[in-house]
Design a protein around this motif. Structure first.
Motif, mmCIF file in Angstrom:
data_model
loop_
_atom_site.group_PDB
_atom_site.id
_atom_site.type_symbol
_atom_site.label_atom_id
_atom_site.label_comp_id
_atom_site.label_asym_id
_atom_site.label_seq_id
_atom_site.Cartn_x
_atom_site.Cartn_y
_atom_site.Cartn_z
ATOM 1 N N VAL A 140 31.297 53.841 41.767
ATOM 2 C CA VAL A 140 30.711 55.077 41.289
ATOM 3 C C VAL A 140 30.061 54.744 39.948
ATOM 4 C CG1 VAL A 140 32.966 55.876 40.397
ATOM 5 C CG2 VAL A 140 31.083 57.476 40.640
ATOM 6 N N LEU A 141 28.775 55.051 39.862
ATOM 7 C CA LEU A 141 27.951 54.620 38.722
ATOM 8 C C LEU A 141 28.189 53.125 38.498
ATOM 9 C CD1 LEU A 141 28.267 57.799 36.467
ATOM 10 C CD2 LEU A 141 26.662 57.322 38.308
ATOM 11 N N ASP A 142 28.742 52.744 37.327
ATOM 12 C CA ASP A 142 28.897 51.295 37.143
ATOM 13 C C ASP A 142 30.347 50.827 37.257
ATOM 14 O OD1 ASP A 142 29.734 52.398 34.738
ATOM 15 O OD2 ASP A 142 29.050 50.689 33.554
ATOM 16 N N VAL A 143 31.222 51.632 37.849
ATOM 17 C CA VAL A 143 32.591 51.139 38.052
ATOM 18 C C VAL A 143 32.893 50.934 39.538
ATOM 19 C CG1 VAL A 143 33.719 51.937 35.919
ATOM 20 C CG2 VAL A 143 33.574 53.479 37.882
ATOM 21 N N GLN A 144 33.757 49.957 39.759
ATOM 22 C CA GLN A 144 34.095 49.585 41.126
ATOM 23 C C GLN A 144 35.265 50.445 41.626
ATOM 24 O OE1 GLN A 144 35.071 45.381 41.110
ATOM 25 N NE2 GLN A 144 35.493 45.570 43.303
ATOM 26 N N CYS A 145 35.237 50.839 42.903
ATOM 27 C CA CYS A 145 36.358 51.587 43.499
ATOM 28 C C CYS A 145 36.813 50.831 44.733
ATOM 29 C CB CYS A 145 35.921 52.953 43.997
ATOM 30 S SG CYS A 145 35.177 53.983 42.769
ATOM 31 N N ARG A 146 38.102 50.935 45.057
ATOM 32 C CA ARG A 146 38.535 50.335 46.322
ATOM 33 C C ARG A 146 39.768 51.046 46.842
ATOM 34 N NH1 ARG A 146 40.450 44.608 43.689
ATOM 35 N NH2 ARG A 146 42.407 45.372 42.869
ATOM 36 N N PRO A 147 39.895 51.088 48.183
ATOM 37 C CA PRO A 147 41.071 51.749 48.744
ATOM 38 C C PRO A 147 42.319 50.905 48.518
ATOM 39 C CG PRO A 147 39.680 50.852 50.500
ATOM 40 C CD PRO A 147 38.981 50.562 49.203
ATOM 41 N N ILE A 148 43.464 51.583 48.393
ATOM 42 C CA ILE A 148 44.722 50.847 48.238
ATOM 43 C C ILE A 148 45.329 50.691 49.632
ATOM 44 C CG2 ILE A 148 47.037 50.912 47.208
ATOM 45 C CD1 ILE A 148 45.844 52.616 44.965
ATOM 46 N N PRO A 149 45.575 49.467 50.058
ATOM 47 C CA PRO A 149 46.061 49.261 51.428
ATOM 48 C C PRO A 149 47.374 50.006 51.684
ATOM 49 C CG PRO A 149 45.551 47.159 50.360
ATOM 50 C CD PRO A 149 45.433 48.205 49.308
ATOM 51 N N GLY A 150 47.449 50.653 52.833
ATOM 52 C CA GLY A 150 48.714 51.267 53.256
ATOM 53 C C GLY A 150 48.939 52.686 52.778
ATOM 54 N N VAL A 151 48.124 53.180 51.892
ATOM 55 C CA VAL A 151 48.271 54.585 51.442
ATOM 56 C C VAL A 151 46.879 55.228 51.381
ATOM 57 C CG1 VAL A 151 50.443 54.499 50.119
ATOM 58 C CG2 VAL A 151 48.323 53.715 49.044
ATOM 59 N N PRO A 152 46.814 56.543 51.519
ATOM 60 C CA PRO A 152 45.478 57.172 51.531
ATOM 61 C C PRO A 152 44.946 57.373 50.113
ATOM 62 C CG PRO A 152 47.166 58.833 51.853
ATOM 63 C CD PRO A 152 47.887 57.530 51.700
ATOM 64 N N MET A 153 45.025 56.343 49.327
ATOM 65 C CA MET A 153 44.656 56.464 47.917
ATOM 66 C C MET A 153 43.666 55.372 47.537
ATOM 67 S SD MET A 153 48.521 57.052 46.798
ATOM 68 C CE MET A 153 49.438 58.387 47.551
ATOM 69 N N TRP A 154 43.017 55.588 46.402
ATOM 70 C CA TRP A 154 41.989 54.677 45.911
ATOM 71 C C TRP A 154 42.288 54.274 44.483
ATOM 72 C CZ3 TRP A 154 37.069 53.469 48.259
ATOM 73 C CH2 TRP A 154 36.915 53.997 49.557
ATOM 74 N N GLU A 155 41.555 53.267 44.042
ATOM 75 C CA GLU A 155 41.643 52.953 42.613
ATOM 76 C C GLU A 155 40.271 52.618 42.051
ATOM 77 O OE1 GLU A 155 44.151 49.594 41.866
ATOM 78 O OE2 GLU A 155 43.263 48.406 43.472
ATOM 79 N N VAL A 156 40.107 52.987 40.785
ATOM 80 C CA VAL A 156 38.907 52.611 40.034
ATOM 81 C C VAL A 156 39.317 51.431 39.169
ATOM 82 C CG1 VAL A 156 37.417 53.303 38.124
ATOM 83 C CG2 VAL A 156 37.933 54.932 39.920
ATOM 84 N N LEU A 157 38.474 50.423 39.100
ATOM 85 C CA LEU A 157 38.794 49.271 38.258
ATOM 86 C C LEU A 157 37.967 49.317 36.983
ATOM 87 C CD1 LEU A 157 38.835 46.583 41.091
ATOM 88 C CD2 LEU A 157 40.759 47.858 40.151
ATOM 89 N N VAL A 158 38.634 49.530 35.891
ATOM 90 C CA VAL A 158 37.931 49.579 34.603
ATOM 91 C C VAL A 158 38.104 48.218 33.933
ATOM 92 C CG1 VAL A 158 37.826 50.698 32.343
ATOM 93 C CG2 VAL A 158 38.313 52.061 34.397
ATOM 94 N N GLU A 159 36.984 47.531 33.744
ATOM 95 C CA GLU A 159 37.084 46.147 33.257
ATOM 96 C C GLU A 159 36.872 46.061 31.747
ATOM 97 O OE1 GLU A 159 35.115 43.371 36.236
ATOM 98 O OE2 GLU A 159 34.739 45.355 37.082
ATOM 99 N N GLU A 160 37.616 46.888 31.023
ATOM 100 C CA GLU A 160 37.586 46.862 29.558
ATOM 101 C C GLU A 160 39.021 47.000 29.082
ATOM 102 O OE1 GLU A 160 33.387 48.991 28.489
ATOM 103 O OE2 GLU A 160 35.141 50.285 28.521
ATOM 104 N N GLY A 161 39.380 46.257 28.011
ATOM 105 C CA GLY A 161 40.801 46.233 27.644
ATOM 106 C C GLY A 161 41.202 47.037 26.416
ATOM 107 N N TYR A 162 40.263 47.342 25.523
ATOM 108 C CA TYR A 162 40.533 48.113 24.298
ATOM 109 C C TYR A 162 41.649 47.495 23.452
ATOM 110 C CZ TYR A 162 38.358 51.154 27.733
ATOM 111 O OH TYR A 162 37.559 51.642 28.727
ATOM 112 N N GLY A 163 41.803 46.187 23.562
ATOM 113 C CA GLY A 163 42.846 45.506 22.794
ATOM 114 C C GLY A 163 44.172 45.429 23.530
ATOM 115 N N PHE A 164 44.240 45.954 24.746
ATOM 116 C CA PHE A 164 45.507 45.964 25.484
ATOM 117 C C PHE A 164 45.351 45.369 26.878
ATOM 118 C CE2 PHE A 164 45.814 49.043 22.182
ATOM 119 C CZ PHE A 164 47.088 48.833 21.679
ATOM 120 N N GLY A 165 44.905 44.167 26.945
ATOM 121 C CA GLY A 165 44.798 43.500 28.244
ATOM 122 C C GLY A 165 43.347 43.393 28.674
#
Ligand SMILES: CC(C)(COP(=O)(O)OP(=O)(O)OC[C@H]1O[C@@H](n2cnc3c(N)ncnc32)[C@H](O)[C@@H]1OP(=O)(O)O)[C@@H](O)C(=O)NCCC(=O)NCCS
Lengths: 138, 176, 226
Positions: free
Chosen positions: A55-80
């Motif tokens: 969605v826009l510039d972030v990646q989304c993907r379904p989580i295997p085995g549950v009817p849920m999704w995740e957005v992957l935010v590739e920025e750490g803000y100093g915490f990973g």
């Protein structure tokens, strides 16, 4: 130039976050400036096209085995290195619920899936409850 | 008492209203410093146990701020034990007062460093085991800051660069 | 399965939960039990399951933390200022910013950064004669994403900024002048994190006692209030 006209993209979803996911954010990013930036990434979900891998510039993907999704935010803000925003689209309501905020490196284990499900159960049971509608009648 | 004598008072969130025109200058670190004290990072740091002080001159103008906090890092595995350290998370002087006053004796930067080292000893004395090291992060190109810290017995830790900003870490072995 | 086996199992499931109850101060215990009574059977069962996860030492600290925080949802019937379950993501920023000046400051900074970026991007695209579609193709994203950025409705991720800078052949700081400031502040926040395992050079430096102790004891400063 016609192509450079800035037409607004229509909002597709109302995006809500559960209190537990909100607390997750405080636990994984103990820094207000980081949480504020993460929120701006998560609210891109209001323009998500169901089933899309981005969605826009972030990646989304379904989580295997549950009817849920995740957005992957590739920025750490100093915490990973980044964060995963776990969400579930509830189609009939037009609402995307953010269920959980995790660090990028945290694995989605069976225990985590139980946690997501328990959070979803609470949402499904209470989402229509409001001051005006204390019994959540739909 | 000199008119350049600074006062130090613990900073609170309410003080942010008085910082509307406070600026550490237009360099990257200067802007970061300003944003740190005027925004939310100072509050997060306080939540983690840091003390933050505002320094004022005899005309009650805000000259700068300094901070001191505890951190618990772990020794590399297999040891993995905790080491309690003190750090200066951030310090900054308003650009109008940088390099002021010209004479070294009352230079604001020195009064502030002296105060923070004093507070580090107060902090250390409150611990079960005295704290040995006071650390800070510094931008490798921040010449005035590095010079100032060296004057206060900070030495650069070799081969350590932190974050995308490539910051260096300096250490000061606290007096007994 | 015999009845006694079932009840034994039920008891063993309930042990973490009972342990938690015993640790609570009386007032909180009363409120907690009250909230639990109002829950449906499903949610009560979920609460027990979350306690089990939270107490399971074979699981990670992260998993156990998420489980404990789940109970917050389960036991708060109407938690939100809006009088509804959960929070609206966009509205919660507005609402919180109106209550917390530090967040208001941060929101102001983000808005300014995003609008400066939009202006700079628009200007660069114009001078370089690049359409939204062309830019989207060059950075492997969609035209609506570019349009939303120009409309200040999409805060680009750092990696997107890098791609745009490369596509437009400019330094990334030309697009986002605050980049190094944010990076510096990120490194300051990271530096203050507890529990971090030191790197080898850090450990060597802090074990090195050849550096003599400083002789400086510092000096207190008077308080202006006194
Ligand atoms: C860093 C800071 C606190 C130092 O305060 P200051 O009043 O500017 O310090 P001083 O004028 O006493 O300068 C320290 C020394 O650096 C020297 N110096 C100044 N500018 C220099 C330069 N560009 N190159 C080399 N040395 C320089 C000074 O001459 C002085 O040396 P001296 O003791 O021999 O006279 C202040 O500049 C500041 O707030 N800067 C912006 C924020 C910041 O950098 N904070 C530190 C974050 S780690």
């Amino acid at each position: 130039m016609e192509e450079n006209q800035e037409t607004e993209l229509p909002v597709r979803w109302s995006v809500r976050i559960s209190l537990s996911a909100f607390r997750d954010a405080h636990a994984v990013i103990p820094r207000l400036a980081g949480r504020a930036r993460l929120r701006r990434q998560a609210w891109k979900l209001q323009w998500w096209n169901s089933g899309d891998a981005e969605v826009l510039d972030v990646q989304c993907r379904p989580i295997p085995g549950v009817p849920m999704w995740e957005v992957l935010v590739e920025e750490g803000y100093g915490f990973g290195h980044g964060f995963r925003v776990v969400f579930v689209p509830l189609e009939p309501d037009g609402t995307i619920w953010v269920l959980c905020i995790m660090k990028m490196g945290e694995p989605v284990t069976e225990a985590m899936k139980m946690i997501f499900q328990a959070r979803l159960n609470a949402i499904v049971e209470r989402k229509d409850v409001s001051m005006e509608n204390p019994f959540g009648v739909t | 008492m000199s008119k350049h004598q600074l006062s130090a008072d613990l900073f609170t969130e309410a003080d942010q209203q008085q910082l509307a025109s406070f600026s550490c200058g237009d360099t990257v670190v200067g802007r970061a410093c300003t944003e740190w004290i005027r925004g939310s990072d100072v509050l997060d740091s306080m939540q983690r146990g840091s003390g933050v002080w505002l320094y004022r001159n005899s005309d009650d103008e805000i000259v700068g701020f300094g901070s001191l906090g505890p951190i618990r890092w772990r020794w590399p595995l297999p040891d993995g034990d905790y080491a309690k350290l003190a750090i200066i998370p951030m310090l900054g002087i308003d650009e109008r007062f940088q390099g002021q006053p010209p004479g070294k004796e009352w230079r604001y930067s020195r009064q502030i460093m002296n105060h923070l080292i004093y507070e580090a000893h107060v902090f250390s004395a409150m611990q079960k085991k005295p704290v040995e090291w006071l650390l800070l992060l510094v931008h490798p190109e921040n010449k005035p800051a590095i010079k100032l810290y060296e004057e206060f017995d900070f030495v650069m830790i070799p081969d350590v660069r932190r974050g995308a900003a490539n910051s260096c870490v300096m250490k000061h072995r606290l007096a007994e | 399965m015999s009845t006694s086996e079932t009840s034994n199992e039920a008891i063993s499931h309930a042990i973490p939960f009972l342990r938690f109850l015993i640790s609570m101060p009386p007032r909180a215990l009363e409120e907690f039990c009250h909230a639990l009574m109002e829950c449906s059977g499903q949610i009560r069962a979920d609460v027990l399951q979350m306690f089990e996860i939270a107490e399971d030492e074979s699981l990670s600290v992260d998993e156990r933390g998420h489980a404990l925080r789940t109970i917050v949802d389960q036991l708060h019937l109407i938690p939100d200022d809006e009088g509804r379950f959960g929070m609206d993501l966009a509205r919660s920023e507005e609402l919180a910013a109106s209550n917390f000046p530090a967040l208001a400051y941060q929101v102001g900074r983000m808005n300014l950064q995003e609008s400066e970026f939009a202006d700079r991007l628009r200007h660069l695209m114009k001078t370089k004669h690049i359409t939204q579609k062309e830019l989207a193709a060059r950075i492997d994203c969609t035209q609506p994403a570019i349009s939303q950025m120009l409309n200040r409705k999409c805060r680009p991720q750092r990696k997107t900024l890098n791609k745009i800078a490369t596509a437009l052949a400019v330094d990334v700081r030309e697009l986002w002048p605050d980049l190094e400031v944010s990076e510096y502040l990120d490194s300051v926040a990271e530096f203050q994190q507890d529990d971090r395992i030191m790197t080898e050079p850090e450990a060597v430096a802090l074990r090195d006692t050849s550096q003599p102790r400083s002789k400086l004891k510092g000096q207190p400063l008077p308080s202006r209030k006194k």
